[in-house]
Enzyme design. Structure first.
Site, PDB file in Angstrom:
ATOM      1  N   GLN A   1      11.040  94.080 129.301  1.00  0.00           N
ATOM      2  CA  GLN A   1      11.712  95.063 128.465  1.00  0.00           C
ATOM      3  C   GLN A   1      10.685  95.785 127.576  1.00  0.00           C
ATOM      4  O   GLN A   1       9.864  95.151 126.916  1.00  0.00           O
ATOM      5  CB  GLN A   1      12.785  94.364 127.600  1.00  0.00           C
ATOM      6  CG  GLN A   1      13.597  95.297 126.719  1.00  0.00           C
ATOM      7  CD  GLN A   1      14.486  96.263 127.504  1.00  0.00           C
ATOM      8  OE1 GLN A   1      14.946  95.940 128.604  1.00  0.00           O
ATOM      9  NE2 GLN A   1      14.719  97.434 126.953  1.00  0.00           N
TER      10      GLN A   1
ATOM     11  N   ASP B   1      11.852  98.007 137.912  1.00  0.00           N
ATOM     12  CA  ASP B   1      11.780  99.219 137.079  1.00  0.00           C
ATOM     13  C   ASP B   1      11.106 100.387 137.822  1.00  0.00           C
ATOM     14  O   ASP B   1      11.204 101.525 137.384  1.00  0.00           O
ATOM     15  CB  ASP B   1      10.948  98.930 135.819  1.00  0.00           C
ATOM     16  CG  ASP B   1      11.805  98.593 134.612  1.00  0.00           C
ATOM     17  OD1 ASP B   1      12.911  99.153 134.505  1.00  0.00           O
ATOM     18  OD2 ASP B   1      11.353  97.788 133.782  1.00  0.00           O
TER      19      ASP B   1
ATOM     20  N   LYS C   1      22.330  93.808 130.384  1.00  0.00           N
ATOM     21  CA  LYS C   1      21.779  93.645 131.731  1.00  0.00           C
ATOM     22  C   LYS C   1      22.206  92.297 132.296  1.00  0.00           C
ATOM     23  O   LYS C   1      22.614  92.195 133.443  1.00  0.00           O
ATOM     24  CB  LYS C   1      20.236  93.738 131.695  1.00  0.00           C
ATOM     25  CG  LYS C   1      19.716  95.159 131.562  1.00  0.00           C
ATOM     26  CD  LYS C   1      18.225  95.206 131.264  1.00  0.00           C
ATOM     27  CE  LYS C   1      17.802  96.650 130.981  1.00  0.00           C
ATOM     28  NZ  LYS C   1      16.423  96.761 130.492  1.00  0.00           N
TER      29      LYS C   1
HETATM   30  N1  GUN Z   1      13.292 100.128 127.547  1.00  0.00           N
HETATM   31  C1  GUN Z   1      14.105 101.214 127.546  1.00  0.00           C
HETATM   32  N2  GUN Z   1      14.429 101.578 128.807  1.00  0.00           N
HETATM   33  C2  GUN Z   1      13.814 100.710 129.618  1.00  0.00           C
HETATM   34  C3  GUN Z   1      13.773 100.556 131.040  1.00  0.00           C
HETATM   35  O1  GUN Z   1      14.353 101.321 131.811  1.00  0.00           O
HETATM   36  N3  GUN Z   1      13.029  99.517 131.502  1.00  0.00           N
HETATM   37  C4  GUN Z   1      12.348  98.674 130.678  1.00  0.00           C
HETATM   38  N4  GUN Z   1      11.645  97.705 131.236  1.00  0.00           N
HETATM   39  N5  GUN Z   1      12.366  98.781 129.364  1.00  0.00           N
HETATM   40  C5  GUN Z   1      13.099  99.795 128.837  1.00  0.00           C
END
Ligand code: GUN
Length: 282
Positions: free
Chosen positions: A96, A119, A52
């Protein structure tokens, strides 16, 4: 058969976003910022967050990863989110997942300012999306949606079957396809005849976490198949769809890896820019 090249489509999207960021920089004299909170040392989470950050920097965003050990107190996280909510240089906040058991996921998600919720997990955004109002849209379903639209721009009346009912994928995916006038069925572990449901579908989105669940004789000829699964097996990473056999039937299919994954990250950048733009007009 069309192999849906998520890597290529995501790279194109990132290129557009990079251009947009440089225009925003000229217009506002600042760039969107993304803050990611990472708790603990789970390997997949570390890899996701690293990717990311790399992509965020590539398109010219300001990126900030805030790391905590998995023993961190919930209050420390809530206080940090409060600080980021008030920080004008932070456009988007992502915590996350998964979180350690002693931290209440719902409390953490609800602490994030809905206007910075890249998100799209905050109940305000979930509610807005399901009401058809403007909202932040979760990155993975948004990425799947863009891939589907890349293949077929008119989805009116298409029958879509989603496998999996998670808040991360299945439910928001259903909302996006409903908005496009699809007839949507959400299936799950208690669905009576999953094969029959899939066989009726023009679009199948598999987001259930069962390796190669979807077989060739589950898929109608000319269906679009989107595979969200990332499953570790003896033969390496596989999706929720038995790719080798299903690709012989489907009109279009995403590979794993190289399908949905790269789109998820590109959509996170898109959402961060979206949050920035909305904050400038308020
Ligand atoms: N863990 C796995 N996929 C995601 C996501 O799309 N967002 C977040 N915040 N954590 C994740």
């Amino acid at each position: 058969m069309i192999l849906i090249d998520g890597k290529k489509i995501a790279a194109e999207l990132r290129k557009e976003l990079k251009e947009e960021v440089s225009n925003l920089k000229i217009k506002y004299k600042k760039v969107p910022g993304l803050s990611v909170i990472l708790i603990g040392d789970l390997a997949p989470s570390q890899i996701y967050v690293k990717n990311k950050e790399k992509s965020a920097i590539e398109v010219g965003l300001k990126s900030n990863i805030i790391k905590y050990p998995d023993t961190v107190k919930e209050k420390v996280i809530l206080d940090k989110i409060d600080e980021l909510n008030k920080d004008e240089t932070v456009s988007g906040i992502l915590v996350q997942l998964p979180l350690p058991n002693h931290i209440d996921k719902q409390k953490v998600i609800e602490m994030i300012d809905p206007l910075k919720d890249v998100d799209g997990f905050h109940p305000i955004n979930v509610g807005n999306l399901s009401s058809g109002y403007q909202s932040m849209i979760p990155c993975t379903p948004l990425g799947c949606y863009l891939l589907i639209k890349n293949i077929e721009s008119d989805l009116n009346g298409k029958k879509a079957v989603i496998i999996g009912r998670s808040n991360l994928n299945g439910k928001p995916m259903a909302q996006l396809l409903l908005k496009e006038n699809c007839t949507v069925t959400i299936t799950h572990s208690k669905t009576k005849d999953l094969k029959a449901e899939c066989l009726a579908a023009d679009i199948v989105v598999a987001a259930v976490g069962i390796p190669e669940l979807v077989k060739r004789d589950w898929i109608k000829k000319d269906a679009i198949v989107i595979d969200v699964g990332i499953n570790k097996t003896d033969k390496g990473i596989v999706g929720d769809v038995a790719f080798d056999e299903v690709s012989k039937n489907a009109k279009a299919i995403t590979p794993v890896p190289g399908g949905v994954g790269p789109m998820t990250i590109a959509c996170l950048l898109k959402n961060t820019i979206e949050c920035f733009k909305r904050s400038q007009v308020l």
